[in-house]
Design an enzyme around this catalytic site. Structure first.
Site, PDB file in Angstrom:
ATOM      1  N   ASP A   9       0.871  -1.176   0.000  1.00  0.00           N
ATOM      2  CA  ASP A   9       0.000   0.000   0.000  1.00  0.00           C
ATOM      3  C   ASP A   9       0.911   1.230   0.000  1.00  0.00           C
ATOM      4  OD1 ASP A   9       0.885   0.385   2.593  1.00  0.00           O
ATOM      5  OD2 ASP A   9      -1.102   0.337   3.531  1.00  0.00           O
ATOM      6  N   CYS A  66       3.123  -3.021   4.082  1.00  0.00           N
ATOM      7  CA  CYS A  66       2.310  -1.846   4.432  1.00  0.00           C
ATOM      8  C   CYS A  66       3.126  -1.063   5.454  1.00  0.00           C
ATOM      9  CB  CYS A  66       0.913  -2.241   4.919  1.00  0.00           C
ATOM     10  SG  CYS A  66       0.844  -3.101   6.493  1.00  0.00           S
ATOM     11  N   THR A  68       3.227  -0.960   8.827  1.00  0.00           N
ATOM     12  CA  THR A  68       3.799  -1.808   9.877  1.00  0.00           C
ATOM     13  C   THR A  68       3.976  -3.256   9.434  1.00  0.00           C
ATOM     14  OG1 THR A  68       1.576  -2.318  10.642  1.00  0.00           O
ATOM     15  CG2 THR A  68       2.704  -0.463  11.718  1.00  0.00           C
ATOM     16  N   HIS A  99      10.097 -24.119   8.316  1.00  0.00           N
ATOM     17  CA  HIS A  99       9.162 -24.842   9.190  1.00  0.00           C
ATOM     18  C   HIS A  99       7.696 -24.576   8.883  1.00  0.00           C
ATOM     19  CE1 HIS A  99      12.102 -25.835  12.720  1.00  0.00           C
ATOM     20  NE2 HIS A  99      12.560 -26.230  11.538  1.00  0.00           N
ATOM     21  N   HIS A 134       7.014 -31.098   9.936  1.00  0.00           N
ATOM     22  CA  HIS A 134       6.448 -29.761   9.718  1.00  0.00           C
ATOM     23  C   HIS A 134       5.262 -29.805   8.757  1.00  0.00           C
ATOM     24  CE1 HIS A 134       9.784 -28.327  11.977  1.00  0.00           C
ATOM     25  NE2 HIS A 134      10.639 -28.868  11.134  1.00  0.00           N
TER      26      HIS A 134
HETATM   27  C1  RB5 Z   1      -1.722   3.131   6.333  1.00  0.00           C
HETATM   28  O1  RB5 Z   1      -1.610   4.388   6.883  1.00  0.00           O
HETATM   29  C2  RB5 Z   1      -1.389   2.071   7.384  1.00  0.00           C
HETATM   30  O2  RB5 Z   1      -2.439   1.950   8.282  1.00  0.00           O
HETATM   31  C3  RB5 Z   1      -1.083   0.746   6.716  1.00  0.00           C
HETATM   32  O3  RB5 Z   1      -0.024   0.917   5.836  1.00  0.00           O
HETATM   33  C4  RB5 Z   1      -0.660  -0.387   7.629  1.00  0.00           C
HETATM   34  O4  RB5 Z   1       0.391  -0.003   8.473  1.00  0.00           O
HETATM   35  C5  RB5 Z   1      -1.724  -1.093   8.348  1.00  0.00           C
HETATM   36  O5  RB5 Z   1      -1.488  -2.086   9.061  1.00  0.00           O
END
Ligand code: RB5
Length: 145
Positions: A9, A66, A68, A99, A134
């Site tokens: 994203d 994304c 995080t 695994h 596994h």
């Molecule tokens: C977008 O701002 C952010 O929420 C997305 O990239 C992600 O970190 C969500 O888990």
């Protein structure tokens, strides 16, 4: 060599660019599934589109990014047949292949720097599923009706 599908994203677009360079340099065949601009995008849409391609193309692997890595890994893991691993270091990336037979690597573009992320990607791609005991555990990951 297996194909890699990569997508992000807007929160992962810069890290995706760095990993695309890494795939290019390593001469690994890949498809960049976007996003291609910094405009806000919904990570479940990217995850679902990429996971469909991974499931279609035998032996292929996915990389999803994304901000995080959390949202996009949750979304990917809701797709039957996808085993997505959110990794912040190389050991887990390698073990997720060895695994857990992970077929998608997830990273956080706002929490993992580009050089570490490249190293995590290399570890993921260099490792293979070990099967044996596994396999039984991986089989139990899929919902049974
Ligand atoms: C977008 O701002 C952010 O929420 C997305 O990239 C992600 O970190 C969500 O888990």
């Amino acid at each position: 060599m297996r194909r890699v599908f990569i997508g992000s994203d807007h929160g992962g677009i810069e890290l995706k660019a760095a990993l695309v360079e890494e795939l290019d340099a390593a001469r690994i065949g890949f498809t960049d599934m976007g996003v291609h601009s910094g405009e806000a995008a919904d990570y479940p849409d990217i995850a679902q589109a990429l996971c469909a391609r991974v499931l279609e193309e035998n032996e292929s692997l996915g990389v999803l990014i994304c901000g995080t890595g959390i949202g996009i890994s949750i979304a990917a893991n809701k797709v039957p047949g996808i085993r997505a691993a959110l990794c912040s270091e190389e050991y887990s990336a390698s073990m997720s292949r060895r695994h857990n037979d992970a077929n998608v690597l997830c990273l956080g573009g706002r929490v993992t720097g580009p050089e570490l992320a490249k190293s995590i990607l290399r570890a993921f791609l260099a490792s293979s599923f070990e099967g044996g005991r596994h396999q039984r555990r991986v089989d139990k990951l899929e919902p049974h009706c």
